[in-house]
Design a protein around this motif. Structure first.
Motif, PDB file in Angstrom:
ATOM      1  N   THR A   1       2.248   4.666   0.958  1.00 41.65           N
ATOM      2  CA  THR A   1       2.283   5.483   2.170  1.00 41.65           C
ATOM      3  C   THR A   1       3.360   6.553   2.013  1.00 41.65           C
ATOM      4  OG1 THR A   1       3.930   4.070   3.267  1.00 41.65           O
ATOM      5  CG2 THR A   1       1.608   3.511   3.593  1.00 41.65           C
ATOM      6  N   ASP A   2       3.344   7.510   2.923  1.00 43.44           N
ATOM      7  CA  ASP A   2       4.388   8.528   2.943  1.00 43.44           C
ATOM      8  C   ASP A   2       5.613   7.989   3.657  1.00 43.44           C
ATOM      9  OD1 ASP A   2       2.796  10.407   1.652  1.00 43.44           O
ATOM     10  OD2 ASP A   2       1.905  11.089   3.534  1.00 43.44           O
TER      11      ASP A   2
ATOM     12  N   GLU B   1       1.425  -4.325   3.370  1.00 42.14           N
ATOM     13  CA  GLU B   1       0.168  -4.242   4.102  1.00 42.14           C
ATOM     14  C   GLU B   1      -0.321  -5.625   4.531  1.00 42.14           C
ATOM     15  OE1 GLU B   1      -3.152  -1.352   5.059  1.00 42.14           O
ATOM     16  OE2 GLU B   1      -0.973  -1.402   4.983  1.00 42.14           O
TER      17      GLU B   1
ATOM     18  N   THR C   1     -10.018   4.181   3.322  1.00 37.05           N
ATOM     19  CA  THR C   1      -9.288   5.448   3.307  1.00 37.05           C
ATOM     20  C   THR C   1     -10.259   6.624   3.263  1.00 37.05           C
ATOM     21  OG1 THR C   1      -7.525   4.383   2.050  1.00 37.05           O
ATOM     22  CG2 THR C   1      -7.514   6.797   2.131  1.00 37.05           C
TER      23      THR C   1
ATOM     24  N   ARG D   1      -8.007  11.676   1.755  1.00 35.50           N
ATOM     25  CA  ARG D   1      -6.672  11.094   1.602  1.00 35.50           C
ATOM     26  C   ARG D   1      -6.592  10.152   0.404  1.00 35.50           C
ATOM     27  NH1 ARG D   1      -5.574   7.835   6.638  1.00 35.50           N
ATOM     28  NH2 ARG D   1      -3.768   7.247   5.364  1.00 35.50           N
TER      29      ARG D   1
ATOM     30  N   ARG E   1       0.841  -1.199   0.000  1.00 31.80           N
ATOM     31  CA  ARG E   1       0.000   0.000   0.000  1.00 31.80           C
ATOM     32  C   ARG E   1       0.874   1.245   0.000  1.00 31.80           C
ATOM     33  NH1 ARG E   1      -5.562   1.073   3.438  1.00 31.80           N
ATOM     34  NH2 ARG E   1      -6.134   2.986   2.332  1.00 31.80           N
TER      35      ARG E   1
ATOM     36  N   GLN F   1       7.590   8.705  -1.218  1.00 29.71           N
ATOM     37  CA  GLN F   1       6.548   7.721  -0.975  1.00 29.71           C
ATOM     38  C   GLN F   1       7.145   6.323  -0.973  1.00 29.71           C
ATOM     39  OE1 GLN F   1       3.861   8.944  -4.258  1.00 29.71           O
ATOM     40  NE2 GLN F   1       2.353   9.341  -2.669  1.00 29.71           N
TER      41      GLN F   1
END
Length: 265
Positions: free
Chosen positions: A144-145, A156, A260, A264, A142, A151
């Motif tokens: 993500t930051d 996940e 989510t 976002r 997944r 990124q």
């Protein structure tokens, strides 16, 4: 309706009109995704239960057709009756329960969806593990930051063969950049033998696997993750397995979208 007549009918189509069942499956899956978006968020004035259940039904139809198509294609080319049993198990233990979990997620507040979300990811991974006789590993990544504003595709969920998968980090000048460039294209990728087909920056160590299929996980056409299945021996996976991975990536994408917050997504 018994499964055997359905297999026979679709097998006939695969032999003579190969594009028909695949086309119908694609249309149903795309329409299902549109219906989920149009249905809106539960609890708001814009939410439409009718559109939501239309999305559930269309997605189920698309996934089911996709599985039957792959079963028919395998029977036509390989005559392996065991594949039908594997798909039936996958359908009963993975796809259909996951659709029920998605329906539960949509009916709950955003803060109460974690358990159903995790079940969908678990089942999607387990479907792939039980669909292959090889010692496969399935990983859901997944977006993500990461540190310093970049990124990363973080792990996940994973099932199957042992071996902890590593994340893909954007801007690393190697495997991370190669994967991020690829998922932007939105198409799946099958590599039958990493020793023959060289992918600069992608392979990494290749430890434990020599063949893989990866599919981007999309929300509103934007890449938000990746589903990948890999195996230790060339030939463990083949081109006919690609659509199963793509279908599961689409299902996981719906789970991502419901899990989510919209600001976002």
């Amino acid at each position: 309706m018994p499964a055997r007549p359905i297999y026979s009918a679709i097998e006939w189509c695969v032999q003579r009109l190969a594009w028909v069942p695949a086309w119908l499956s694609g249309i149903a899956t795309v329409f299902g995704g549109i219906a989920f978006v149009v249905s809106g968020t539960p609890g708001t004035a814009e939410y439409s239960g009718g559109w939501f259940w239309t999305g559930v039904g269309s997605t189920a139809l698309g996934i089911t057709l996709s599985g039957f198509v792959e079963r028919a294609r395998r029977r036509t080319t390989e005559n392996l009756s065991s594949e039908g049993g594997s798909f039936q198990i996958a359908l009963e233990q993975g796809f259909l329960p996951s659709l029920e979990d998605l329906a539960k997620m949509a009916g709950k507040p955003q803060t109460h969806r974690q358990r159903d979300y995790q079940r969908v990811l678990d089942r999607a991974s387990q479907v792939l593990v039980i669909s292959f006789t090889a010692d496969v590993r399935v990983v859901v990544y997944r977006l993500t930051d990461a540190i310093l504003g970049s990124q990363e595709l973080a792990v996940e969920n994973s099932h199957g063969r042992r071996g902890k998968p590593k994340p893909f980090i954007e801007g690393d000048g190697g495997r991370g950049d190669a994967v991020f460039d690829w998922i932007e294209g939105g198409a799946s990728l099958f590599v039958d033998d990493l020793a023959v087909r060289k992918l600069p920056g992608w392979q990494g160590s290749g430890k434990g696997y020599k063949t893989f299929i990866s599919a981007p996980i999309l929300i509103d056409g934007k890449p938000k993750g990746m589903l990948t299945v890999d195996a230790p021996t060339p030939g463990d996976l083949d081109e006919t397995d690609r659509s199963l991975v793509e279908s599961l990536a689409a299902l996981v994408g719906v789970a991502f979208a419901l899990h989510t917050p919209k600001d976002r997504a």
